[in-house]
Design a protein around this motif. Structure first.
Motif, short mmCIF file in Angstrom:
data_model
loop_
_atom_site.label_atom_id
_atom_site.label_comp_id
_atom_site.label_asym_id
_atom_site.label_seq_id
_atom_site.Cartn_x
_atom_site.Cartn_y
_atom_site.Cartn_z
N GLU A 133 16.53 65.06 63.87
CA GLU A 133 17.14 64.53 62.42
C GLU A 133 18.25 63.41 62.53
N GLU A 134 19.17 63.72 63.23
CA GLU A 134 20.26 62.77 63.38
C GLU A 134 19.79 61.34 63.83
N MET A 183 16.98 59.99 63.48
CA MET A 183 16.26 59.38 62.50
C MET A 183 16.99 58.88 61.36
N LYS A 184 17.99 59.88 60.98
CA LYS A 184 19.17 59.21 59.94
C LYS A 184 19.66 57.92 60.35
N LEU A 198 12.55 52.76 60.18
CA LEU A 198 12.15 54.14 60.04
C LEU A 198 10.50 53.96 59.38
N ALA A 223 9.27 64.55 61.57
CA ALA A 223 10.87 64.01 61.29
C ALA A 223 10.79 62.71 60.47
N ARG A 255 10.22 63.61 56.89
CA ARG A 255 11.22 64.34 56.34
C ARG A 255 12.48 63.59 55.98
N GLU A 256 12.80 62.71 56.84
CA GLU A 256 14.00 61.39 56.45
C GLU A 256 13.72 60.38 55.50
N ARG A 279 13.76 62.20 52.07
CA ARG A 279 15.33 62.31 51.76
C ARG A 279 15.58 61.16 51.03
N ARG A 280 15.27 59.91 51.81
CA ARG A 280 15.78 58.53 51.13
C ARG A 280 14.81 58.18 49.79
N ARG A 294 15.01 66.73 50.69
CA ARG A 294 14.82 67.04 52.22
C ARG A 294 13.97 68.56 52.26
#
Length: 905
Positions: free
Chosen positions: A34-35, A37-38, A45, A71, A74-75, A78-79, A84
């Motif tokens: 997750e981190e 990908m953020k 991405l 992954a 999911r990111e 969120r964007r 999420r």
């Protein structure tokens, strides 16, 4: 004492728990990414999609990419969406990827869950179909989730009723296609009636995720999807027969509500024979003579129309039309029609214009359609009760996904009253009590009639602060349902109206923002209003929570426990508090049909007073047993349907595959030549028996057959008179003459035209014979059951005779193609591609006779007109206008809020 099974479950967990636990390592691996990908930019991405596709091209499997792809998705969610996915949603998506059904409670975010599995499987580039229960959800979900898919570089299409073939082809060509089950099945059947490969719209059946999978693969799978075309107008016949039914008395017929059947008694049959004789409609002495089969069919439909179908329950009359009401959702289905002449019988009963009847052109069951997919998955809130059927028919395992937060809803025992009137009085008092506490209430009814009856009773009692959500107002249902969680809101809904729309306590923020900010320009004023709406919703949510959450009151038990569970599941989403209770009476359909007379007399003996209810867990158990009986019967109907359709399906595959091969072939002359040679050989063998003397040959018959089938005048008598002539010589001479005639024709036509003519004749002949074959099998199916009286298995008899009919179809195909090719002549004008016949789609519920898909699917689609060519004062010049486009009248409003606004009945 604990059983061994119970002890094992305590130690190791249930099979379902073990299956869910098996996904946890992958969940942990996705969380670990997750981190990282953020930290990626939007471009980096989105670029992951091409990286994954490259890895697939190099030999990696989809499952190898599951962790990184989830992954990334999911990111991206969120964007792009501001959502999420929770860990349990990751588990649900993995279940969907594993060819299984994810059972997730209402409000757990199934629409978002699907995006993860959709993204992973769309990477292969073979197309992913997301199947929904209605056009509204297909459009809504495709528009919402397109933000995510387009962010990741994928294309999204949507199939809804009324779009053109070009639009359909473009939608199917996308990476992801949202559509209803009916549209998908209908497009498949229609594709296999096309005459050129380029006309077909679908591109294969790779992977499908079926939303509300129980509704689509169970409830709607009792009957096949049918395409039919119109027959001659017989309005006078329907009107004449309809006039007979009111002349009958109760002793003239027998009604079975359980089986939804109506039959005439001996007395009634005699009375009808006299009426038909007077109207010159009876042939022969008896109604049941073979010549009167069609008349019997029409009379039975008329009886059903009057005695089994109720206005405002099964259908309504609007704009001089019979409009069907969906049994499960209570929605109107304009344009959809009962098949087999039942709709015409209702039109005659209600004295509205009678539309022409149809004949079957093509059909398929949903079971056999969805089993064509290489990979199939589904999701719903209620599937466990049908786990055996999903496994047996579709090979799909049902896996329950734990809720993100514990369920706090209180499900109370049913309250049973003696009469409907007592039950409704109790419901009204309960609604008023909940409303006084500002608790939002959702009242579920089983029909329009009952929702309107309750609404009228509420008004009479002095309470009018409620919304009625049923088939009459289905256009606004999504918005009304979305606001059903507002404190003090009372919403009366037919069964599962608005299914797929989340009921959030305090109201649905997104839908309020869309409606209340409509037309406002971006800026400080719009932002301030949006903030005020959000703050108000949060305040209302706190008030609704304090009042106990959504209270679901059901006015009746449905024949299916799943429908009841779906209604219950509207309350208590995402750990919210909630409450549900069913109010029943001994006069309810389910109670009445399953013998409530004994219970009624028992309750009277016990001294149950008016207005009192009996509440006991035993009542719940008894009702559950009754529902299980109905569900078992419906399962048997579906299994039986599938056994018979499997016979047709094998033949359907052969025909459809053959059509595609013929469309793809550059030259079909070799196939036609083989047919011609086989026809000639059969013809000669028929008229010249094996090892027969020349004197025994049927020379005149052979000459006549050659003239009819081959359009040739050959000296058969002279050849037969030759010394030493044999049957093989006759075959060779006739074959040579026929080949020469075809070669001369090909030279006259030219190779391009000849190829076109050959392909067209073969395809059209296949289609005509296949339609006749379907009708023959329908007739065979309707009578083969009687073979059981002779101790013969009807299914085996059906299989044997269906095979013989198919063999006859192939023989007729050879004869018909050969005859047409030998007789066809060229007309010097442009040859259009043969048109697909005018047709309608049908999907009829086996127990109600309700048609779920009777729209004119080949009707002309409104053309698009350029804005500069539109007259603002004349809507007839506007052509097709997008729902969200500016209204051509110049009002400044969107079309959907101006001239395109739906009318409500």
């Amino acid at each position: 004492m604990v059983s061994l099974g119970g002890l094992a479950r305590k130690l190791f967990g249930s099979a379902n728990e073990r299956r869910v636990r098996s996904y946890q390592p992958k969940v942990a691996a996705i969380n670990a990414l997750e981190e990282s990908m953020k930290a990626l930019s939007d471009e980096a991405l989105a670029g992951k999609t091409q990286e994954f596709r490259k890895q697939l091209a190099e030999g990696k499997k989809l499952d190898d990419l599951l962790v990184p792809a989830f992954a990334v998705a999911r990111e991206a969610a969120r964007r792009a969406l501001g959502m999420r996915p929770f860990d349990v949603q990751l588990v649900g998506a993995m279940i969907l990827n594993d060819n299984a059904i994810a059972e997730m409670k209402t409000g757990e975010g199934k629409t978002l869950v699907a995006t993860l599995a959709v993204y992973l499987n769309a990477l292969a580039g073979k197309g992913v179909h997301v199947v929904t229960v209605n056009d509204y959800l297909a459009k809504r979900d495709s528009m919402t989730m397109d933000k995510l898919y387009s962010f990741l570089g994928l294309t999204t299409g949507v199939i809804v009723h009324g779009i053109t073939d070009e639009e359909r082809r473009a939608a199917y060509a996308c990476d992801i296609t949202y559509a209803t089950n009916n549209e998908l099945g209908f497009d498949y059947l229609r594709d296999n009636m096309k005459y050129e490969r380029g006309q077909m719209v679908q591109r294969g059946h790779n992977y499908a995720i079926v939303d509300e999978v129980d509704s689509i693969l169970i409830d709607e799978a009792r009957t096949p999807l049918i395409i039919s075309g119109p027959l001659d107008d017989r309005s006078d016949l329907y009107t004449t027969i309809d006039a007979f039914i009111p002349l009958l008395s109760e002793e003239d017929y027998e009604i079975d509500e359980k089986q939804r059947s109506a039959n005439f008694s001996e007395v009634g049959t005699e009375k009808l024979e006299n009426l038909l004789r007077d109207a010159n409609l009876l042939k022969g002495a008896s109604l049941y003579d073979v010549e009167n089969v069609a008349i019997v069919h029409h009379i039975n439909n008329a009886l059903k129309a009057h005695k089994l179908f109720s206005r405002d329950k099964d259908y309504i009359v609007r704009n001089d039309e019979i409009v069907i009401i969906d049994e499960f959702t209570g929605r109107m289905m304009p344009g959809r029609r009962y098949s087999e002449g039942q709709h015409q019988a209702l039109e005659a009963k209600e004295k509205v214009q009678i539309q022409p009847e149809n004949q079957t052109l093509a059909s398929i069951t949903f079971q056999n359609y969805f089993r064509m997919y290489g990979k199939l998955a589904g999701m719903t809130g209620t599937a466990s009760t049908e786990a055996e059927e999903f496994s047996n028919i579709y090979g799909l395992e049902v896996i329950e996904v734990p809720t993100n937060l514990p369920i706090k809803r209180i499900d109370e025992d049913d309250e049973v009253y003696r009469t409907t009137e007592e039950k409704f009085k109790a419901i009204i008092e309960e609604i008023k009590d909940a409303h006084s506490r500002s608790q939002p209430v959702l009242v579920g009814t089983t029909s329009i009639e009952k929702s309107e009856l309750l609404a009228a009773m509420l008004k009479q009692s002095g309470f009018d602060n409620f919304a009625v959500l049923n088939a009459r107002y289905h256009e606004q249902e999504a918005y009304i349902v979305s606001q059903a969680g507002v404190p003090g809101a009372v919403t009366i809904a037919t069964n599962m109206a608005g299914r797929g729309t989340d009921i959030q306590l305090g109201g649905n923020i997104d839908m309020r923002l869309e409606r209340e900010l409509e037309g406002m320009e971006p800026g400080a004023e719009r932002d301030a209003k949006a903030a005020a709406i959000k703050a108000e919703v949060q305040e209302l949510k706190a008030k609704a929570l304090a009042a106990g959450g959504l209270y679901v009151i059901a006015t009746e038990r449905h024949e299916s426990r799943r429908i009841d569970n779906q209604l219950r599941g509207r309350s208590g989403r995402q750990g919210d508090p909630g409450r549900s209770k069913f109010y029943l009476s001994l006069q309810d359909d389910l109670m009445r049909i399953f013998g409530s007379d004994r219970m009624d007399s028992m309750l009277q003996k016990l001294g149950l007073k008016e207005g009192e209810a009996i509440v006991h867990p035993w009542i719940n158990k008894a009702l559950e047993r009754a529902q299980k009986k109905v569900e078992a019967r419906n399962f048997d109907i579906r299994k039986n349907l599938l056994k018979y359709d499997d016979v047709l399906n094998d033949q359907r595959k052969v025909i459809f595959e053959q059509r595609i091969e013929l469309m793809d072939a550059i030259d079909v002359s070799a196939t036609i030549e083989d047919m011609r040679h086989e026809v000639i050989e059969t013809m000669v063998r028929t008229h010249i028996p094996e090892r027969a003397y020349v004197e025994q040959w049927d020379v005149a018959g052979l000459k006549q057959q050659v003239a009819i089938s081959l359009n040739l005048d050959l000296p058969i008598e002279a050849w037969a008179a030759e010394e030493g002539i044999a049957e093989d010589d006759m075959v060779d001479r006739i074959t040579e003459a026929a080949d020469k005639a075809i070669a001369e024709k090909a030279e006259r036509f030219g190779p391009e035209v000849m190829s076109y003519v050959e392909r067209s004749i073969v395809l059209q002949t296949i289609d005509n014979l296949w339609r006749e074959h379907i009708v023959n099998l329908d007739h065979l199916r309707s009578v083969v059951g009687f073979r059981g009286y002779a101790q013969r298995d009807p299914l085996q008899e059906y299989k044997a005779e269906a095979f013989e009919l198919f063999q006859a179809l192939l023989a007729n195909l050879r004869d018909a193609v050969t005859t047409q090719m030998m007789r066809v002549e060229l007309v010097r004008e442009a040859q259009p591609v043969p048109a697909v016949p005018e047709m309608q789609g049908h999907h009829v519920d086996a127990t109600t006779g309700e048609d779920d898909f009777g729209e004119e699917s080949n009707a002309a689609v409104t053309p698009f007109v350029a804005p500069e060519n539109r007259d603002p004062n004349d809507p007839s010049t506007w052509g097709r206008v997008g729902r969200n486009d500016a209204c051509p009248c110049g009002s400044g409003k969107k079309y959907k809020h101006c001239h395109g606004a739906y009318e409500t009945a």
